[in-house]
Design a protein around this motif. Structure first.
Motif, short mmCIF file in Angstrom:
data_model
loop_
_atom_site.label_atom_id
_atom_site.label_comp_id
_atom_site.label_asym_id
_atom_site.label_seq_id
_atom_site.Cartn_x
_atom_site.Cartn_y
_atom_site.Cartn_z
N GLU A 149 0.81 -1.21 0.00
CA GLU A 149 0.00 0.00 0.00
C GLU A 149 0.85 1.26 0.00
OE1 GLU A 149 -3.01 0.20 -0.64
OE2 GLU A 149 -3.65 -1.88 -0.37
N LEU A 150 2.03 1.20 0.56
CA LEU A 150 2.91 2.38 0.52
C LEU A 150 3.22 2.77 -0.92
CD1 LEU A 150 5.39 1.47 3.39
CD2 LEU A 150 3.67 3.28 3.43
N GLU A 151 3.39 1.78 -1.79
CA GLU A 151 3.63 2.07 -3.20
C GLU A 151 2.35 2.55 -3.87
OE1 GLU A 151 5.75 2.24 -6.95
OE2 GLU A 151 6.17 2.53 -4.82
N HIS A 152 1.21 1.96 -3.52
CA HIS A 152 -0.07 2.42 -4.07
C HIS A 152 -0.30 3.89 -3.68
CE1 HIS A 152 -1.67 -2.02 -3.92
NE2 HIS A 152 -0.56 -1.88 -4.64
N LEU A 153 0.05 4.23 -2.45
CA LEU A 153 -0.11 5.60 -1.99
C LEU A 153 0.81 6.54 -2.76
CD1 LEU A 153 -1.21 7.74 -0.02
CD2 LEU A 153 0.62 7.06 1.57
N ARG A 154 2.04 6.11 -3.01
CA ARG A 154 2.97 6.95 -3.76
C ARG A 154 2.43 7.26 -5.15
NH1 ARG A 154 6.64 6.92 -7.59
NH2 ARG A 154 6.30 4.72 -8.08
N LEU A 155 1.88 6.26 -5.81
CA LEU A 155 1.32 6.47 -7.14
C LEU A 155 0.10 7.39 -7.08
CD1 LEU A 155 1.58 2.79 -8.43
CD2 LEU A 155 2.98 4.74 -9.17
N ALA A 156 -0.75 7.20 -6.07
CA ALA A 156 -1.92 8.07 -5.91
C ALA A 156 -1.49 9.51 -5.64
CB ALA A 156 -2.81 7.56 -4.77
N ALA A 157 -0.42 9.68 -4.86
CA ALA A 157 0.09 11.03 -4.57
C ALA A 157 0.59 11.71 -5.84
CB ALA A 157 1.20 10.94 -3.53
N GLU A 158 1.23 10.95 -6.72
CA GLU A 158 1.70 11.52 -7.99
C GLU A 158 0.52 11.96 -8.85
OE1 GLU A 158 4.78 12.23 -8.96
OE2 GLU A 158 5.44 11.62 -6.95
N PHE A 190 -2.96 16.10 -11.28
CA PHE A 190 -4.28 16.54 -11.72
C PHE A 190 -4.93 17.57 -10.81
CE2 PHE A 190 -3.83 12.36 -13.79
CZ PHE A 190 -4.09 12.74 -15.11
N ASP A 191 -4.60 17.56 -9.52
CA ASP A 191 -5.16 18.58 -8.62
C ASP A 191 -4.21 19.75 -8.40
OD1 ASP A 191 -7.34 16.89 -8.39
OD2 ASP A 191 -7.57 17.23 -6.24
N GLY A 192 -2.95 19.55 -8.78
CA GLY A 192 -1.98 20.64 -8.64
C GLY A 192 -1.66 21.02 -7.22
N ARG A 193 -1.83 20.09 -6.31
CA ARG A 193 -1.55 20.35 -4.89
C ARG A 193 -0.61 19.30 -4.33
NH1 ARG A 193 -6.98 20.41 -1.76
NH2 ARG A 193 -7.68 18.94 -3.37
N ASP A 194 -0.01 19.64 -3.22
CA ASP A 194 0.85 18.70 -2.53
C ASP A 194 -0.01 17.84 -1.60
OD1 ASP A 194 2.74 17.82 -0.18
OD2 ASP A 194 4.04 18.38 -1.85
N PRO A 195 0.24 16.53 -1.53
CA PRO A 195 -0.55 15.66 -0.64
C PRO A 195 -0.54 16.12 0.82
CG PRO A 195 0.71 14.33 -2.16
CD PRO A 195 1.17 15.74 -2.37
N ASP A 196 0.53 16.79 1.25
CA ASP A 196 0.60 17.26 2.63
C ASP A 196 -0.49 18.28 2.95
OD1 ASP A 196 2.72 15.66 3.34
OD2 ASP A 196 4.23 17.13 2.74
N GLN A 197 -1.08 18.86 1.91
CA GLN A 197 -2.17 19.81 2.14
C GLN A 197 -3.47 19.11 2.53
OE1 GLN A 197 -0.97 22.02 -1.84
NE2 GLN A 197 -2.45 23.26 -0.73
#
Length: 393
Positions: free
Chosen positions: A288-297, A302-309
């Motif tokens: 899931e850590l890799e799935h999360l990394r891909l989702a974050a990319e 597409f949303d133009g934001r950083d996941p930390d937001q």
């Protein structure tokens, strides 16, 4: 040290496919396993099933073929995870035994989430729902004693009480009164997003389970009880899914789903008592850590934001299965007479509620009441498992 999934390395996607031997996991022993191990298994099956369903919905709304292919690759791996998780359940367990375990999940997982939820409105939604699942557990426990001549105590192991909650027949409400106000994605705590996704997925799994297993019984009372409670689970899914802000983009929703999977696998890895099952939680966390990394990319693209937001800077304290007896008893003493009106809650029946009650009952005694009477006639009393309220939450 706090665990930040966005900073951890996962298993590369091309190393995640497992063969039949690896997927053929050894199921837990129904007679000796920790009941909360079974609860964690049921929870993660619901989470993985939701991940797969959400990915299919996203793909159906995605016009880009390359993105569809990426989603399909991750979704196939999620499907393998779901099979490995769900196949941990023993084939020896009857449908009713699994049903009682599902309701134990609903009671203790929702209670824990309610206790941890920082938003008062969202917390009220979980507190309202848990009293209904608590009563479902009581109804199914009586059906189990009547049909299989066994006690639910063997399944819940004194960790969860079995006694009446808000009576099941009072759960039938006008559908418009099952819709709640959503959280505001711009201001809500990251933890609240995770809670909403978790309980929505768990209740959705229960709804689907009852829709499919109810007709498997020959006994008319069992078929009718599954029908009745299955309809209420549909209400519960409406109740919980409406808490999620519909303004979240597809990519934000995907990011939240993957982060929540990391959160739950990490939580259960930290709290699991069965070494073999713990190894599966650890393996799936790495995936899931890799799935999360891909989702974050995708989110950044597409949303133009950083996941930390959107996401918490580190995982919250682990989700924990533990007894909630005193907490539930407190809710029973203060909220048992609640029903819903619009997006809020009231303590007295109103016109829409009364009309729905009249329509659904059809002048007959509901199955949830009949099962108690039938078991009293056979066993001499209804089945209850009560322990001291002073037991730690």
């Amino acid at each position: 040290m706090a665990f930040d999934p966005l900073q951890e390395r996962g298993i590369p996607l091309d190393e995640q496919v497992r063969d039949w031997r690896e997927l053929n996991v050894t199921p837990i022993d129904p007679d000796h396993a920790d009941p909360y191990t079974r609860c964690r298994i049921i929870t993660m099956n619901g989470i993985e099933t939701e991940a797969i369903s959400f990915s299919h919905q996203l793909a159906r709304h995605c016009p880009d073929t390359e993105l569809k292919r990426q989603l399909a690759c991750v979704r196939y791996l999620e499907a393998q995870q779901q099979k490995a998780v769900n196949w941990l359940l023993p084939g020896l367990a009857s449908v009713l035994e699994t049903t009682i375990a599902y309701e134990q999940v609903a009671v203790d997982l929702t209670s824990w989430v309610a206790r941890m939820e920082p938003d008062p409105y969202l917390r009220q939604a979980y507190e309202f729902g848990v009293l209904e699942d608590f009563d479902h557990l009581y109804r199914y426990a009586n059906l189990y004693e009547m049909i299989e001549h066994r006690k639910a105590e063997k399944i819940v192991d004194n960790l969860t009480e079995v006694m009446p909650g808000r009576p099941t027949y009072l759960h039938h409400r006008d559908p418009v009164d099952n819709v709640r106000e959503p959280y505001d994605r711009n201001t809500t705590e990251p933890l609240s997003r995770l809670h909403a996704l978790t309980i929505m997925a768990a209740e959705q799994q229960t709804m689907n389970f009852y829709m499919n297993v109810g007709p498997m019984y020959m006994e008319p009372i069992a078929r009718r009880l599954y029908q009745e409670i299955g309809l209420i689970e549909e209400e519960h899914v409406t109740h919980y899914e409406s808490l999620v802000d519909p303004g979240e983009s597809w990519w934000e929703m995907l990011l939240n789903h993957e982060y929540n999977e990391c959160y739950l696998y990490y939580s259960f890895m930290e709290t699991e008592s069965d070494p073999k099952v713990k190894n599966i939680w650890e393996l799936h966390l790495g995936m899931e850590l890799e799935h999360l990394r891909l989702a974050a990319e995708l989110f950044k693209r597409f949303d133009g934001r950083d996941p930390d937001q959107v996401l918490a800077p580190a995982l919250p304290p682990p989700v924990t299965f533990e007894p909630n007896k005193a907490y539930v008893r407190d809710l029973l003493s203060t909220q048992i007479d609640c029903t819903t009106l619009g997006t809020g809650y009231v303590r007295e029946a109103h016109e829409r509620f009364s009309k729905m009650q009249e329509a659904i009952m059809g002048g007959e005694q509901p199955p949830s009441e009949r099962v108690i009477e039938n078991n009293r006639a056979i066993s001499g009393q209804d089945y209850r498992l009560e322990v001291e309220a002073a037991v730690s939450r």
